[in-house]
Scaffold this active site. Structure first.
Site, short mmCIF file in Angstrom:
data_model
loop_
_atom_site.label_atom_id
_atom_site.label_comp_id
_atom_site.label_asym_id
_atom_site.label_seq_id
_atom_site.Cartn_x
_atom_site.Cartn_y
_atom_site.Cartn_z
N HIS A 187 0.83 -1.21 0.00
CA HIS A 187 0.00 0.00 0.00
C HIS A 187 0.86 1.26 0.00
O HIS A 187 0.65 2.18 -0.79
CB HIS A 187 -0.92 0.00 1.22
CG HIS A 187 -1.64 1.31 1.40
ND1 HIS A 187 -2.62 1.74 0.54
CD2 HIS A 187 -1.49 2.30 2.32
CE1 HIS A 187 -3.05 2.93 0.92
NE2 HIS A 187 -2.37 3.30 1.99
N HIS B 98 0.97 4.76 -2.54
CA HIS B 98 1.36 6.16 -2.33
C HIS B 98 2.54 6.63 -3.18
O HIS B 98 2.50 7.75 -3.69
CB HIS B 98 1.65 6.39 -0.85
CG HIS B 98 0.40 6.46 -0.03
ND1 HIS B 98 -0.46 7.55 -0.06
CD2 HIS B 98 -0.16 5.58 0.82
CE1 HIS B 98 -1.48 7.33 0.76
NE2 HIS B 98 -1.32 6.14 1.31
N GLU C 29 -6.83 8.88 -0.89
CA GLU C 29 -6.88 7.43 -0.66
C GLU C 29 -7.91 6.73 -1.56
O GLU C 29 -7.64 5.65 -2.07
CB GLU C 29 -7.21 7.11 0.82
CG GLU C 29 -6.13 7.49 1.82
CD GLU C 29 -4.92 6.56 1.81
OE1 GLU C 29 -4.82 5.68 0.92
OE2 GLU C 29 -4.05 6.73 2.68
N SER D 28 -3.74 0.28 -4.59
CA SER D 28 -2.99 -0.81 -3.97
C SER D 28 -3.87 -1.99 -3.58
O SER D 28 -3.40 -2.94 -2.97
CB SER D 28 -2.26 -0.29 -2.72
OG SER D 28 -3.20 0.18 -1.78
FE LIG Z 1 -2.55 5.28 2.81
#
Ligand SMILES: [Fe+2]
Length: 295
Positions: free
Chosen positions: A162, A167, A208, A227
């Site tokens: 993730h 990111h 997100e 992700s």
């Molecule tokens: Fe995050």
């Protein structure tokens, strides 16, 4: 990382200095003593880290590298199909390795020349103010552990997949990196926990779980979607709403399930204007006005 505390396995340190990661009963690795020992050791390294000091290097096992190879290849395929052009191009320029888990220093060496962001280690949940605040210095706190090998395409908690494939690929876009920096500056202006939570929720529904319409298709740019092997396909089933800061900051949501409502921008420029514009100007009074509740 995700800023929702309940997603993280708590990390404790005993009086004897022993570090323990408390996995939930449903965690795929909870009954694997080797995995648990490993998680404790990786968390201990992050707790020992001091800003400015060397970033811990993790000696990933072949099993862990295998997990990365599987999930990295699957997500690359899905990114091509479901991610925003802005992210696809940023990821191509960043060129994260698919054959091994990059150390945080390796992520930084690729990311820093692009957008000035550096990766720093985190044992688990980082307090909101510190996590968001560090964006103003273009620092991103990242966990280093990886999900259990029995379920390479699933994790109940944010892991290196993730943090890095979500990111870092997003942060490789100068346009998104600039938005992160405004979040950091905003946190330094907010004094109340309520205002901080409002900002965290706007971040949740944008950086997100944000989606954007591109050439008539809904594509994702949020790190949580980028992700997630499962959710990156399912988000097109979600109910879409136009960007609305008041709604995003006050929506009630369940973080343990796929998000049924997502906020869809019409362009990256709209994300910059509406979400970036909010982060640039928000303070306690702005949140008080938006929520109709006094500071
Ligand atoms: Fe995050």
């Amino acid at each position: 990382m995700f800023t929702e505390a309940q997603l993280y396995s708590p990390v404790t340190q005993g009086a004897d200095g022993d570090v323990m990661v408390h996995l939930s009963d449903e965690h795929p690795g909870v009954h694997d003593p080797e995995y648990r020992t490993r998680r404790n050791a990786i968390a201990a390294l992050a707790l020992d880290y001091r800003p400015g000091g060397p970033v811990p290097q993790i000696d990933y096992t072949e099993e862990e590298q295998g997990v990365w190879r599987i999930v990295s290849a699957e997500l690359a395929r899905k990114r091509e199909r479901y991610a925003s052009r802005e992210v696809i191009e940023a990821a191509e320029r960043l060129g994260l390795p698919g054959d091994h888990i990059p150390q945080l220093d390796e992520v930084t060496s690729k990311l820093f020349p692009r957008t000035g962001f550096r990766y720093a280690p985190a044992a688990g949940l980082v307090p909101l103010r510190e996590f968001f605040g560090s964006f103003s210095e273009r620092i991103f706190h990242s966990t280093q552990y990886i999900r259990h090998h029995s379920a390479p395409l699933y994790t109940p908690e944010p892991d290196a997949v993730h943090e890095i494939l979500g990111h870092a690929n997003q942060l490789a876009s100068p346009r998104f990196a600039a938005i992160y920096e405004t979040v950091g500056a905003a946190v330094n202006r907010l004094t109340t926990d309520r205002a901080l939570k409002f900002l965290a929720d706007v971040f949740w529904f944008s950086m997100e779980f944000g989606v954007v319409r591109e050439h008539g298709e809904i594509r994702c740019y949020g790190a949580g979607l980028l992700s997630s092997f499962g959710e990156i396909e399912e988000f097109r089933e979600a109910t879409l709403r136009p960007l609305d800061i008041r709604e995003m900051g006050t929506a009630v949501y369940d973080i343990t399930h796929y998000q049924p409502i997502l906020y869809c921008a019409e362009s990256i420029a709209e994300i910059e204007d509406v979400v970036g514009g909010f982060f640039t100007t928000v303070d306690d009074e702005v949140v008080a006005e938006l929520t109709g509740q006094p500071v």
